[in-house]
Design a protein around this motif. Structure first.
Motif, PDB file in Angstrom:
ATOM      1  N   THR A 265       0.833  -1.196   0.000  1.00 50.41           N
ATOM      2  CA  THR A 265       0.000   0.000   0.000  1.00 50.41           C
ATOM      3  C   THR A 265       0.872   1.252   0.000  1.00 50.41           C
ATOM      4  OG1 THR A 265      -0.078   0.174   2.416  1.00 50.41           O
ATOM      5  CG2 THR A 265      -1.730  -1.240   1.348  1.00 50.41           C
ATOM      6  N   PRO A 266       0.334   2.394  -0.444  1.00 49.82           N
ATOM      7  CA  PRO A 266       1.134   3.626  -0.452  1.00 49.82           C
ATOM      8  C   PRO A 266       1.641   4.002   0.938  1.00 49.82           C
ATOM      9  CG  PRO A 266      -0.815   3.915  -1.811  1.00 49.82           C
ATOM     10  CD  PRO A 266      -0.977   2.604  -1.107  1.00 49.82           C
ATOM     11  N   LEU A 267       0.801   3.877   1.958  1.00 45.26           N
ATOM     12  CA  LEU A 267       1.214   4.304   3.286  1.00 45.26           C
ATOM     13  C   LEU A 267       2.261   3.367   3.885  1.00 45.26           C
ATOM     14  CD1 LEU A 267      -2.168   5.576   4.797  1.00 45.26           C
ATOM     15  CD2 LEU A 267      -0.348   6.844   3.607  1.00 45.26           C
ATOM     16  N   GLN A 268       2.137   2.057   3.622  1.00 45.03           N
ATOM     17  CA  GLN A 268       3.159   1.138   4.118  1.00 45.03           C
ATOM     18  C   GLN A 268       4.477   1.377   3.395  1.00 45.03           C
ATOM     19  OE1 GLN A 268       2.890  -1.130   6.769  1.00 45.03           O
ATOM     20  NE2 GLN A 268       5.110  -1.037   6.460  1.00 45.03           N
ATOM     21  N   TRP A 269       4.413   1.609   2.083  1.00 44.59           N
ATOM     22  CA  TRP A 269       5.620   1.920   1.314  1.00 44.59           C
ATOM     23  C   TRP A 269       6.272   3.185   1.845  1.00 44.59           C
ATOM     24  CZ3 TRP A 269       7.071   6.170  -1.511  1.00 44.59           C
ATOM     25  CH2 TRP A 269       8.192   6.027  -2.350  1.00 44.59           C
ATOM     26  N   LEU A 270       5.466   4.190   2.151  1.00 45.30           N
ATOM     27  CA  LEU A 270       5.987   5.460   2.646  1.00 45.30           C
ATOM     28  C   LEU A 270       6.651   5.269   4.005  1.00 45.30           C
ATOM     29  CD1 LEU A 270       6.152   8.467   1.919  1.00 45.30           C
ATOM     30  CD2 LEU A 270       3.965   8.796   3.095  1.00 45.30           C
ATOM     31  N   LEU A 271       6.033   4.480   4.892  1.00 48.68           N
ATOM     32  CA  LEU A 271       6.634   4.230   6.199  1.00 48.68           C
ATOM     33  C   LEU A 271       7.964   3.502   6.043  1.00 48.68           C
ATOM     34  CD1 LEU A 271       6.618   4.199   9.274  1.00 48.68           C
ATOM     35  CD2 LEU A 271       5.208   2.116   9.178  1.00 48.68           C
ATOM     36  N   ASN A 272       8.010   2.508   5.161  1.00 47.71           N
ATOM     37  CA  ASN A 272       9.276   1.797   4.945  1.00 47.71           C
ATOM     38  C   ASN A 272      10.359   2.740   4.412  1.00 47.71           C
ATOM     39  OD1 ASN A 272       8.160  -0.612   5.774  1.00 47.71           O
ATOM     40  ND2 ASN A 272       7.650  -1.301   3.706  1.00 47.71           N
ATOM     41  N   ALA A 273       9.961   3.650   3.523  1.00 48.31           N
ATOM     42  CA  ALA A 273      10.926   4.610   2.980  1.00 48.31           C
ATOM     43  C   ALA A 273      11.434   5.538   4.083  1.00 48.31           C
ATOM     44  CB  ALA A 273      10.286   5.418   1.855  1.00 48.31           C
ATOM     45  N   ARG A 274      10.545   5.984   4.949  1.00 42.73           N
ATOM     46  CA  ARG A 274      10.954   6.868   6.062  1.00 42.73           C
ATOM     47  C   ARG A 274      11.907   6.133   7.006  1.00 42.73           C
ATOM     48  NH1 ARG A 274       7.873  11.415   5.751  1.00 42.73           N
ATOM     49  NH2 ARG A 274       5.704  11.293   5.042  1.00 42.73           N
ATOM     50  N   LEU A 275      11.600   4.886   7.313  1.00 47.38           N
ATOM     51  CA  LEU A 275      12.475   4.119   8.198  1.00 47.38           C
ATOM     52  C   LEU A 275      13.828   3.864   7.537  1.00 47.38           C
ATOM     53  CD1 LEU A 275       9.975   1.550   9.748  1.00 47.38           C
ATOM     54  CD2 LEU A 275      11.146   3.423  10.922  1.00 47.38           C
ATOM     55  N   GLY A 276      13.809   3.630   6.225  1.00 47.38           N
ATOM     56  CA  GLY A 276      15.073   3.438   5.518  1.00 47.38           C
ATOM     57  C   GLY A 276      15.953   4.667   5.590  1.00 47.38           C
ATOM     58  N   THR A 300       8.656  12.950  15.698  1.00 52.58           N
ATOM     59  CA  THR A 300       9.317  13.110  16.987  1.00 52.58           C
ATOM     60  C   THR A 300      10.192  11.901  17.290  1.00 52.58           C
ATOM     61  OG1 THR A 300       7.545  12.025  18.251  1.00 52.58           O
ATOM     62  CG2 THR A 300       7.322  14.405  17.831  1.00 52.58           C
ATOM     63  N   ALA A 301      11.097  12.092  18.255  1.00 51.05           N
ATOM     64  CA  ALA A 301      11.954  10.984  18.669  1.00 51.05           C
ATOM     65  C   ALA A 301      11.121   9.856  19.259  1.00 51.05           C
ATOM     66  CB  ALA A 301      12.981  11.484  19.685  1.00 51.05           C
ATOM     67  N   ALA A 302      10.031  10.207  19.928  1.00 52.96           N
ATOM     68  CA  ALA A 302       9.158   9.175  20.503  1.00 52.96           C
ATOM     69  C   ALA A 302       8.539   8.317  19.400  1.00 52.96           C
ATOM     70  CB  ALA A 302       8.073   9.822  21.350  1.00 52.96           C
ATOM     71  N   ASN A 303       8.083   8.971  18.321  1.00 51.63           N
ATOM     72  CA  ASN A 303       7.535   8.208  17.194  1.00 51.63           C
ATOM     73  C   ASN A 303       8.608   7.349  16.538  1.00 51.63           C
ATOM     74  OD1 ASN A 303       4.923   9.105  17.418  1.00 51.63           O
ATOM     75  ND2 ASN A 303       5.169  10.777  15.932  1.00 51.63           N
ATOM     76  N   LEU A 304       9.827   7.893  16.441  1.00 48.96           N
ATOM     77  CA  LEU A 304      10.926   7.143  15.850  1.00 48.96           C
ATOM     78  C   LEU A 304      11.188   5.873  16.658  1.00 48.96           C
ATOM     79  CD1 LEU A 304      13.123   7.286  13.588  1.00 48.96           C
ATOM     80  CD2 LEU A 304      14.625   8.323  15.307  1.00 48.96           C
ATOM     81  N   ARG A 305      11.224   6.007  17.979  1.00 46.78           N
ATOM     82  CA  ARG A 305      11.449   4.836  18.829  1.00 46.78           C
ATOM     83  C   ARG A 305      10.321   3.826  18.666  1.00 46.78           C
ATOM     84  NH1 ARG A 305      13.452   8.909  22.322  1.00 46.78           N
ATOM     85  NH2 ARG A 305      11.408   9.160  23.314  1.00 46.78           N
ATOM     86  N   LEU A 306       9.087   4.318  18.574  1.00 42.55           N
ATOM     87  CA  LEU A 306       7.939   3.427  18.430  1.00 42.55           C
ATOM     88  C   LEU A 306       8.040   2.602  17.149  1.00 42.55           C
ATOM     89  CD1 LEU A 306       5.085   2.478  19.293  1.00 42.55           C
ATOM     90  CD2 LEU A 306       4.173   4.445  18.039  1.00 42.55           C
ATOM     91  N   HIS A 307       8.337   3.261  16.029  1.00 40.37           N
ATOM     92  CA  HIS A 307       8.398   2.546  14.759  1.00 40.37           C
ATOM     93  C   HIS A 307       9.606   1.619  14.692  1.00 40.37           C
ATOM     94  CE1 HIS A 307       4.972   4.335  12.841  1.00 40.37           C
ATOM     95  NE2 HIS A 307       5.400   5.565  13.092  1.00 40.37           N
ATOM     96  N   PHE A 308      10.724   2.001  15.285  1.00 44.21           N
ATOM     97  CA  PHE A 308      11.884   1.112  15.308  1.00 44.21           C
ATOM     98  C   PHE A 308      11.574  -0.135  16.121  1.00 44.21           C
ATOM     99  CE2 PHE A 308      14.522   3.838  13.006  1.00 44.21           C
ATOM    100  CZ  PHE A 308      15.783   3.293  12.877  1.00 44.21           C
ATOM    101  N   ARG A 309      10.880   0.053  17.242  1.00 48.21           N
ATOM    102  CA  ARG A 309      10.533  -1.104  18.070  1.00 48.21           C
ATOM    103  C   ARG A 309       9.578  -2.027  17.329  1.00 48.21           C
ATOM    104  NH1 ARG A 309      13.154  -3.410  21.749  1.00 48.21           N
ATOM    105  NH2 ARG A 309      13.475  -1.468  22.882  1.00 48.21           N
ATOM    106  N   ARG A 310       8.611  -1.462  16.637  1.00 45.69           N
ATOM    107  CA  ARG A 310       7.627  -2.287  15.922  1.00 45.69           C
ATOM    108  C   ARG A 310       8.228  -2.981  14.708  1.00 45.69           C
ATOM    109  NH1 ARG A 310       2.309   1.699  15.641  1.00 45.69           N
ATOM    110  NH2 ARG A 310       1.546   1.345  17.781  1.00 45.69           N
ATOM    111  N   SER A 311       9.044  -2.254  13.940  1.00 49.57           N
ATOM    112  CA  SER A 311       9.530  -2.790  12.668  1.00 49.57           C
ATOM    113  C   SER A 311      10.843  -3.549  12.795  1.00 49.57           C
ATOM    114  CB  SER A 311       9.705  -1.652  11.651  1.00 49.57           C
ATOM    115  OG  SER A 311       8.477  -1.005  11.400  1.00 49.57           O
TER     116      SER A 311
END
Length: 325
Positions: A265-276, A300-311
């Motif tokens: 999906t576009p949003l999942q692709w976008l999240l993967n690109a941001r994490l990359g 935010t750094a809090a969101n960054l930590r959340l997505h790193f933990r999840r992914s």
């Protein structure tokens, strides 16, 4: 008093890669790991094509000269088994010496990898028992019937079971090999190799392997221009409506075409690109967590930590520490 130069940092230990090529090997499946794990100044890999004899017959109508024998398989850090075409790949009739070499490698801690129908070889050696695995979508039913102890993953590009990894059809081997480089050396190195191959820097393993249009041509109907635009604006808020407007289509049409082109999906692709992008910034800069989060559009750094933990099942700080030399 003379100035004494600080000692040079220790060189990374050599990572030995053995590509097991058996008669009937698919040339593209073999060349993918040979190219990606080719020796480079910035990587520790040394790669050897191993086989039963000095030459290997391929499905391309030509033979290849091997660089080593089966004795180099158990001593490798990573063992990669390329695929074979139907009717030519070894399955239940896997030679005893090949089976023994693969099992010995696994017992000694080697990372075992298959590309495409190479999964049949690992399965025949008993190395996939009880694990999740995948293969080319055309042969996935056969793999499931032949090896009922496996849990078959049908709609993925590759499966990572830690030290045992399998990829789906052919070009998914590129995604899996780049995933391994990313695990070993970080996103920045994997992205540099991907750019040299003119390949996508990252496709998540959970994407569907069977895509009606797996290779899209740049043109009036392709969304590649919109994806490229998004990659250059990751630090900005990007919505589905904005992406659709850039592509000149309705959001509903954009969703349908995007999934057809990318398998996600576009949003999942976008999240993967941001994490990359976040991973590359953590590896190559001293920016704070807040700066990294803003630069990749995570906020935010809090969101960054959340997505790193999840992914990634880790934290940005731990990730930076791992890949900072």
């Amino acid at each position: 008093m003379p100035v004494v130069a600080p000692p040079a940092p220790p060189a990374a230990p050599t990572h030995r890669v053995a590509i097991l090529a058996l008669d009937g090997v698919t040339p593209l499946d073999l060349s993918i790991p040979a190219q990606i794990f080719n020796s480079r100044p910035e990587t520790p890999y040394t790669t050897t094509v191993c086989g039963l004899g000095d030459t290997v017959a391929t499905t391309g109508g030509f033979s290849l000269t091997t660089g080593g024998g089966l004795d180099q398989v158990p001593t490798a850090d990573t063992v990669i088994v390329p695929g074979h075409e139907p009717g030519s790949r070894p399955q239940t009739e896997l030679p005893d010496e090949v089976r023994d070499a693969l099992r010995q490698a696994r017992e000694q801690g080697s990372r075992m990898v298959s590309i495409c129908t190479g999964a049949f070889v690992l399965a025949a050696a008993g190395l996939l028992d009880g694990l999740r695995a995948t293969t080319h979508w055309l042969h996935i039913d056969e793999l499931e019937r032949s090896y009922p102890s496996l849990t078959i993953e049908r709609d993925v590009l590759y499966v990572d079971e830690g030290d045992v990894l399998t990829s789906a059809g052919v070009c998914c081997g590129i995604d899996l090999c780049l995933h391994l480089v990313r695990r070993d050396l970080g996103a920045a190195t994997a992205n540099r190799i991907a750019r040299g191959l003119v390949a996508a820097p990252h496709r998540d393993g959970g994407q569907a392997q069977y895509i009606p249009a797996p290779v899209t041509e740049a043109g009036p109907t392709s969304l590649s221009g919109t994806r490229d635009w998004a990659l250059h604006h990751l630090d900005e808020p990007i919505t589905l409506r904005m992406l659709a407007r850039h592509a000149g289509v309705s959001p509903r049409t954009f969703m349908r075409r995007f999934s057809a082109e990318t398998g996600t999906t576009p949003l999942q692709w976008l999240l993967n690109a941001r994490l990359g992008k976040a991973r590359e910034l953590l590896e190559t800069t001293d920016d704070s967590m807040e700066q990294v989060a803003r630069a990749c559009g995570i906020g935010t750094a809090a969101n960054l930590r959340l997505h790193f933990r999840r992914s990634l099942n880790t934290t940005p700080t731990a990730y930076r520490r791992m890949f900072t030399h």
